[in-house]
Design a protein around this motif. Structure first.
Motif, short mmCIF file in Angstrom:
data_model
loop_
_atom_site.label_atom_id
_atom_site.label_comp_id
_atom_site.label_asym_id
_atom_site.label_seq_id
_atom_site.Cartn_x
_atom_site.Cartn_y
_atom_site.Cartn_z
N ILE A 143 -16.18 3.31 -49.20
CA ILE A 143 -15.35 2.29 -48.55
C ILE A 143 -14.13 2.99 -47.97
N PRO A 144 -13.88 2.86 -46.67
CA PRO A 144 -12.74 3.56 -46.05
C PRO A 144 -11.43 3.23 -46.74
N GLY A 145 -10.70 4.27 -47.10
CA GLY A 145 -9.40 4.12 -47.74
C GLY A 145 -8.48 5.24 -47.27
N PRO A 146 -7.31 5.39 -47.90
CA PRO A 146 -6.37 6.45 -47.49
C PRO A 146 -6.99 7.85 -47.50
N ALA A 147 -7.78 8.17 -48.54
CA ALA A 147 -8.40 9.49 -48.60
C ALA A 147 -9.35 9.71 -47.43
N THR A 148 -10.11 8.66 -47.10
CA THR A 148 -11.04 8.75 -45.97
C THR A 148 -10.29 8.95 -44.66
N LEU A 149 -9.20 8.19 -44.48
CA LEU A 149 -8.42 8.29 -43.24
C LEU A 149 -7.82 9.68 -43.07
N LEU A 150 -7.27 10.23 -44.16
CA LEU A 150 -6.70 11.58 -44.09
C LEU A 150 -7.77 12.60 -43.73
N THR A 151 -8.93 12.48 -44.36
CA THR A 151 -10.02 13.43 -44.11
C THR A 151 -10.51 13.33 -42.68
N ILE A 152 -10.73 12.11 -42.20
CA ILE A 152 -11.22 11.92 -40.84
C ILE A 152 -10.20 12.41 -39.83
N ALA A 153 -8.93 12.13 -40.08
CA ALA A 153 -7.89 12.56 -39.15
C ALA A 153 -7.86 14.09 -39.03
N ARG A 154 -7.91 14.76 -40.16
CA ARG A 154 -7.89 16.23 -40.14
C ARG A 154 -9.16 16.80 -39.52
N ALA A 155 -10.31 16.24 -39.88
CA ALA A 155 -11.58 16.76 -39.37
C ALA A 155 -11.70 16.55 -37.87
#
Length: 208
Positions: free
Chosen positions: A20-32
């Motif tokens: 489920i998209p959350g802060p950790a997912t957003l940080l990872t996607i932004a960096r990737a």
């Protein structure tokens, strides 16, 4: 030890939760997206390392101290929020170096890991989540409660890392295509910085 039915149920619940998209997912996607899949994976690894620390906090009772102290919770929360906003402003104001004309932002895997690790450590909501979530699957009659908590925590970390790797690879592949666009290259730092700032504000506004 955790019995097999509980372990399977717990793993399925966590597997659904971590995707489920959350802060950790957003940080990872932004960096990737802006810096490539390796940096995205390093971000996920930093988050996982932070979650290992939160697991140990829950096991040894430090999370309970954070939960009991409004002052300590607030201090950690605001320091974490300030750090995220600082990273956001830094990303917004930084310029893409000429050597990174292929669209890869000047962020090393080490830097991404460190920033993600610190951000996760300074999130008291994560500490409280581990404190509230893990004990629900502990069965005292099976003995070794601390060991059960540790096993459950490490399973959560492993599945969380798996999900961030999946997101990092997907976002990194897509990002490799869009980064060739000079307009996107110009604005990618501002986009990442905005995400960090939003997460920082979100953390600052959270209550226990």
């Amino acid at each position: 030890m955790v019995d097999l039915p509980t372990l399977i149920t717990y793993s399925l619940i966590v597997l659904g939760f971590v995707f489920i998209p959350g802060p950790a997912t957003l940080l990872t996607i932004a960096r990737a997206t802006t810096s490539g899949p390796k940096v995205g994976i390093a971000t996920g690894a930093g988050i996982a390392a932070g979650d290992i620390v939160h697991t140990l906090f829950a096991v040894f009772g430090l999370s309970a101290i954070i939960a009991a102290s409004a002052l300590l919770f607030s201090v950690i929360k605001y320091v974490g929020a300030a750090y995220l906003i600082y990273l956001g402003i830094k990303a917004i104001t930084s310029k893409v170096a000429p050597s990174f004309g292929n669209g890869i932002a000047d962020v090393s895997t080490g830097t991404a890991f460190r920033q993600a690790f610190i951000s996760e450590i300074l999130n008291p909501k994560t500490a409280l989540f581990f404190l509230a979530f893990l004990p629900q699957f502990v069965q005292p009659e099976n003995g070794y409660v601390l060991l059960q908590l540790t096993i459950l925590g490490f399973i959560f970390v492993a599945l969380g890392l798996f999900s961030t790797i999946v997101f990092a690879l997907g976002a990194g592949t897509l990002g490799g295509l869009v980064r060739r666009n000079p307009v996107i290259l110009k604005w990618q730092g501002k986009a990442v910085g905005t995400i960090f700032c939003i997460l920082g504000v979100r953390l600052a506004l959270q209550e226990r």
